[in-house]
Design a protein around this motif. Structure first.
Motif, PDB file in Angstrom:
ATOM      1  N   ARG A 215       8.994  10.865  11.261  1.00 31.28           N
ATOM      2  CA  ARG A 215       8.684  11.645  12.480  1.00 31.28           C
ATOM      3  C   ARG A 215       7.557  12.804  11.519  1.00 31.28           C
ATOM      4  O   ARG A 215       6.463  13.258  12.045  1.00 31.28           O
ATOM      5  N   ILE A 216       8.069  13.251  10.387  1.00 34.73           N
ATOM      6  CA  ILE A 216       7.345  14.482   9.829  1.00 34.73           C
ATOM      7  C   ILE A 216       6.035  13.995   9.189  1.00 34.73           C
ATOM      8  O   ILE A 216       5.045  14.364   9.467  1.00 34.73           O
TER       9      ILE A 216
ATOM     10  N   TYR B 299      13.409   3.585  16.981  1.00 31.36           N
ATOM     11  CA  TYR B 299      12.287   3.334  16.221  1.00 31.36           C
ATOM     12  C   TYR B 299      10.990   3.928  16.114  1.00 31.36           C
ATOM     13  O   TYR B 299      10.643   4.432  17.320  1.00 31.36           O
ATOM     14  N   VAL B 300      10.052   3.568  15.110  1.00 37.16           N
ATOM     15  CA  VAL B 300       8.835   4.280  15.261  1.00 37.16           C
ATOM     16  C   VAL B 300       7.823   3.079  16.007  1.00 37.16           C
ATOM     17  O   VAL B 300       7.644   2.047  15.581  1.00 37.16           O
ATOM     18  N   ALA B 301       7.257   3.724  17.131  1.00 34.20           N
ATOM     19  CA  ALA B 301       6.320   2.727  17.896  1.00 34.20           C
ATOM     20  C   ALA B 301       4.822   2.936  17.215  1.00 34.20           C
ATOM     21  O   ALA B 301       4.160   1.847  17.206  1.00 34.20           O
ATOM     22  N   ASP B 302       4.518   4.128  17.131  1.00 33.05           N
ATOM     23  CA  ASP B 302       2.936   4.488  16.654  1.00 33.05           C
ATOM     24  C   ASP B 302       2.696   4.060  15.293  1.00 33.05           C
ATOM     25  O   ASP B 302       2.471   4.826  14.577  1.00 33.05           O
ATOM     26  N   TYR B 303       3.052   2.849  14.602  1.00 34.57           N
ATOM     27  CA  TYR B 303       2.972   2.515  13.500  1.00 34.57           C
ATOM     28  C   TYR B 303       2.448   1.015  13.310  1.00 34.57           C
ATOM     29  O   TYR B 303       2.899   0.083  12.659  1.00 34.57           O
TER      30      TYR B 303
ATOM     31  N   MET C 166       7.032  -1.029  21.065  1.00 32.75           N
ATOM     32  CA  MET C 166       6.318  -0.292  21.777  1.00 32.75           C
ATOM     33  C   MET C 166       7.006   0.818  22.101  1.00 32.75           C
ATOM     34  O   MET C 166       6.369   1.919  22.614  1.00 32.75           O
ATOM     35  N   HIS C 167       8.585   0.842  22.148  1.00 33.26           N
ATOM     36  CA  HIS C 167       9.494   1.785  22.724  1.00 33.26           C
ATOM     37  C   HIS C 167       8.985   2.092  23.921  1.00 33.26           C
ATOM     38  O   HIS C 167       9.377   3.478  24.404  1.00 33.26           O
TER      39      HIS C 167
END
Lengths: 512, 309
Positions: free
Chosen positions: A355-356, B142-146, B153-154
């Motif tokens: 996030r960071i 989870y991280v979507a923007d990656y 895509m979350h």
């Protein structure tokens, strides 16, 4: 049973449409009603102008003149025929012209912040300002380019607004509603005088400056300027001649900044293959591991000679004297320790670090770290309800400090030319892209140290918050496994030193 | 069983729908009080992708690979209504460059499948018509923007699908059409550029339509082989710019073809499944090739087994 299915489907669709109904795409900034009109701003210390009337503004025609009455008539007619689209534009531009042009600039930076694709032979094309629309489009608005763009636009707007304030007090043409009762002020009109219009002075300076920086956008920028002018006339805050005089003054002042920009050495910052080779051999001769691009094929470093660009707050001697000492030698125990620390972050990423890292990433396709600090600043300036000239002054202080931060940081990066952690230890994987330039010092840290320092001076109540943000932005590069701790600590202290130069200017520019 | 997982499909172009019995994508049915559960493993990869409509490679990511293990279960609420649940775990990696891979549990999907028209004889043809309503929601943060390495895509999704099936002498054709709405997604940054600047951490996700045609030979619901053609289309969204990163709300389209089979082993309730899919054309997605293998086990809670199909 069919009804269950359709109830279920209905629920899914309803739920989905609830979430979709929101309009998340614009920040609803309120219309600007300045708390202080800063009528004395005509005597504030300028940046490039030697005095506020360096550029002549001809005296306005009398408010009793027939031509002026026609101008007032234009406003009343426009107000009578106001459309829904006009309402939108009034609330958009009414939030502040310096603010909105800053947003326009951030958008252009994001639009142009794309590294060119390699040629078939593995070399990379270099964008050309002479042919801005051909691929690769000019400019590649990377962080140093962006830092410089933000600084020039803000600084030109500031000088132009100081000059506009000087002339408003000199000519004292009353605002339109004073000359015709039927004119309604659709947005709050700041001050008693309107010639030349401060909104349009700021707009004219911004557009002239941005046309140099983003030459492929000339038509869009001129169209946006027309929209701004027409909206401000509709609002009742200025007449056509107030706007025309403001636009001309803005463009005149910008011309002075354009002339400086053409000779500030940024044009040569790309360097030559011989320059790139020398940086490498110099590092080898010092017994260090030289930086190598992490990209495939290897991309020439980003603006290696940007450290030689002429700054706004510091002269080149100050910059060289302020250059930090070397990073830990790539042969040293300290270096191995710092590399191991980076690796531990790479091996143990968690959601908080992601996030960071991503919040502060500001990489390809974004408005860059200086743009992020502009966004932070603008959000905090809105509730302060600054006059337009104070908006421009504060953004100029911020952006001049970040441009000088870029210069000092790039000077250090290419003076020391040290490798990224993932170059020395290819097992180090990163949580964001590895920028294509040496590690020491961290650009994020230098920008953030400078920005937090000057912003803390401008909005003291937020000083602690800015420092916390700067610290997080800085550490994000370690969490992301793309910087050593030395890069971020030295970058931060260098940034704060540069931020303090801006504070010093702020204390003596006549605005406090 | 079925790997119908749009976010993932869209994100990576690695996975594809596959046709196996009693999924949310066929006109085959779990009998009442029958439970079918199992695990499917899938591997997909690509080394070329479409940047908008421009087909390219990217040496800085090399080959992107995706491994997925998915738990699934299908249950016959009655002979005409099935419930289907799926939960995948995914691991994505790039073979080149420095970007770290991603792994984790992705989205839980639940679907209800209802017979609209039971197996009906018309001349020499049997007809089947079914409707599906389903949804999915992320189970982890989870991280979507990656993209292209994020595992999904979350977004929380809802979809409806119509399924038509026609059969004669064990040869069959199945056509499906679906439409999916996706919720907004919150990302970790506060501004992003699409075709304009968005000063927001909220991404509006365009809807997705999907059409599929499958033709095959079927001994029964647990023994068949089929060929697949699939078209997926994002309604809206924007193209990846030249040399930019992909983004959640890209206009992702794909045309795929493949083969799938399911084969029951003896009468004990164990079946094996496999499939292969290949991407023929696309937009803002990887040109992926996928292989999957799975095993499911069926339990009858009625004590006596009735094969209804």
């Amino acid at each position: 049973m069919n009804k269950y299915i359709f109830t279920f489907a209905g629920l899914a669709l309803t739920l989905s449409s609830c979430v979709r109904d929101r309009e998340p795409f614009s920040l609803d900034f309120p219309v600007l009603a300045p708390l202080n009109t800063d009528t004395g701003a005509g005597s504030w210390k300028t940046i490039l102008l030697s005095k506020p009337d360096d550029f002549a503004v001809t005296a306005p025609i009398a408010v009793t003149a027939a031509d002026y009455k026609l101008e007032l008539h234009e406003i009343t007619e426009r107000q009578k025929n106001k459309t829904a689209q006009d309402e939108k534009l009034l609330s958009y531009w009414g939030a502040g012209t310096v603010l909105r042009w800053n947003e326009v600039l951030r958008e252009l930076v994001a639009k142009y912040n794309l590294p060119p694709v390699q040629n078939p032979d593995g070399t990379y094309p270099i964008p050309s300002s002479a042919n801005p629309l051909a691929y690769p489009a000019f400019p590649f608005a990377n962080p140093p380019y962006a830092a410089r763009a933000y600084a020039y636009v803000s600084a030109a707007q500031y000088d132009a607004l100081v000059s506009a304030n000087f002339y408003r007090q000199k000519y004292r043409r009353p605002v339109p509603s004073q000359n015709l009762n039927s004119i309604v002020e659709l947005i709050p009109v700041s001050g008693a005088y309107s010639y030349p219009s401060d909104d349009i002075t700021a707009a004219g300076a911004a557009v002239a400056m941005m046309k140099l920086l983003f030459p492929g956008e000339q038509a869009n920028l001129e169209a946006k300027l027309d929209e701004c002018i027409n909206t401000m006339i509709l609002s009742g805050s200025c007449t056509r001649s107030d706007a025309v005089a403001g636009e001309k003054l803005g463009r005149d002042v910008a011309a002075k900044f354009i002339a400086r920009a053409r000779t500030d050495r940024a044009g040569a910052a790309v360097g030559t293959p011989a320059d790139w080779k020398k940086l490498e051999s110099d590092a080898i001769n010092r017994g260090e591991i030289p930086w190598i691009s992490r990209e495939i094929p290897e991309r020439p470093p980003m603006l290696p000679l940007f450290g030689k660009v002429k700054g706004f707050l510091m002269d080149s001697l100050e910059m060289v004297n302020g250059r930090p000492g070397p990073p830990p030698s790539t042969n040293s125990e300290q270096f191995r320790k710092e590399l191991a620390e980076v690796k531990s972050y790479s091996m143990n990423p968690n959601r908080t670090y992601f996030r960071i890292v991503h919040f502060w990433g500001d990489g390809v396709g974004t408005y860059t770290p200086p743009g992020h600090w502009n966004a932070i600043a603008c959000e905090d300036f809105v509730p302060q309800r600054f006059s337009e000239v104070r908006w421009a002054r504060n953004l100029a202080l911020l952006n001049m400090s970040m441009m000088d931060a870029a210069i000092c940081c790039w000077d250090a990066k290419f003076y020391y030319f040290n490798p990224r952690p993932s170059q020395v230890d290819p097992e180090i994987k990163t949580l964001t892209g590895v920028p294509n330039f040496p590690a020491y010092t961290s650009g994020h840290s230098t920008f953030s140290g400078a920005a937090a320092t000057i912003l803390g001076h401008i909005v003291p109540a937020r000083a602690a918050a800015y420092n916390a943000m700067a610290s997080e932005a800085s550490l994000s590069r370690l969490y992301g496994a793309i910087h050593y701790r030395s890069d971020i600590e030295t970058g931060m202290s260098m940034g704060k030193m540069i931020g303090n130069k801006a504070v010093l200017r702020a204390q003596t520019d006549g605005a406090e | 069983m079925q790997l119908k997982h749009y976010p993932l499909l869209l994100a990576l172009g690695l996975l594809s729908s596959q046709a196996q019995a009693q999924t949310d994508n066929d006109a085959l049915w779990m009998p009442k009080k029958n439970l079918c559960g199992g695990i499917i493993y899938q591997h997909g990869q690509w080394n070329h992708y479409w940047e908008g409509t421009f087909y390219r490679e990217n040496l800085n990511i090399g080959t992107v690979s995706s491994k997925m293990a998915m738990a699934m279960a299908s249950y016959g609420i009655n002979d005409n209504l099935n419930a289907i649940v799926m939960l995948p775990w995914i691991k994505n990696q790039a073979s080149a460059g420095t970007l770290i891979g991603q792994q984790g549990v992705q989205d839980l999907s639940v679907a209800l499948k209802q017979h609209l028209l039971g197996r009906t004889l018309c001349g020499k043809y049997y007809f089947n018509l079914a409707g599906v309503a389903g949804g999915s929601t992320p189970m982890t943060n989870y991280v979507a923007d990656y993209l292209p390495l994020s595992i999904g895509m979350h977004s929380t999704n809802g979809y409806v699908r119509a399924i038509a099936d026609v059969e004669r002498n064990k040869w069959y054709a199945t056509a499906t059409a679906s439409y999916m709405l996706r919720s907004n997604v919150k990302i970790d940054r506060t501004a992003y550029y699409t075709t304009e600047m968005n000063y927001s951490n909220v991404v509006r996700m365009p809807s997705v339509a999907n059409m599929m045609l499958r033709i095959g030979y079927r001994l029964n619901a647990d023994k068949f082989v089929e060929l697949i053609a699939e078209r997926m289309e994002t309604i809206g969204g924007f193209d990846i710019r030249r040399n930019d990163m992909p983004f959640l709300s890209n206009n992702m389209d794909a045309l795929r073809t493949g083969i799938a089979a399911k084969w029951a082993l003896g009468k004990g309730g164990l079946s094996l499944m496999g499939s292969g899919m290949y991407t023929l054309a696309g937009r803002n997605m990887g040109r992926s090739t996928m292989l999957s293998l799975g095993a499911v086990y069926q339990i009858d809670f009625n004590k006596k087994t009735i094969i209804t199909n």
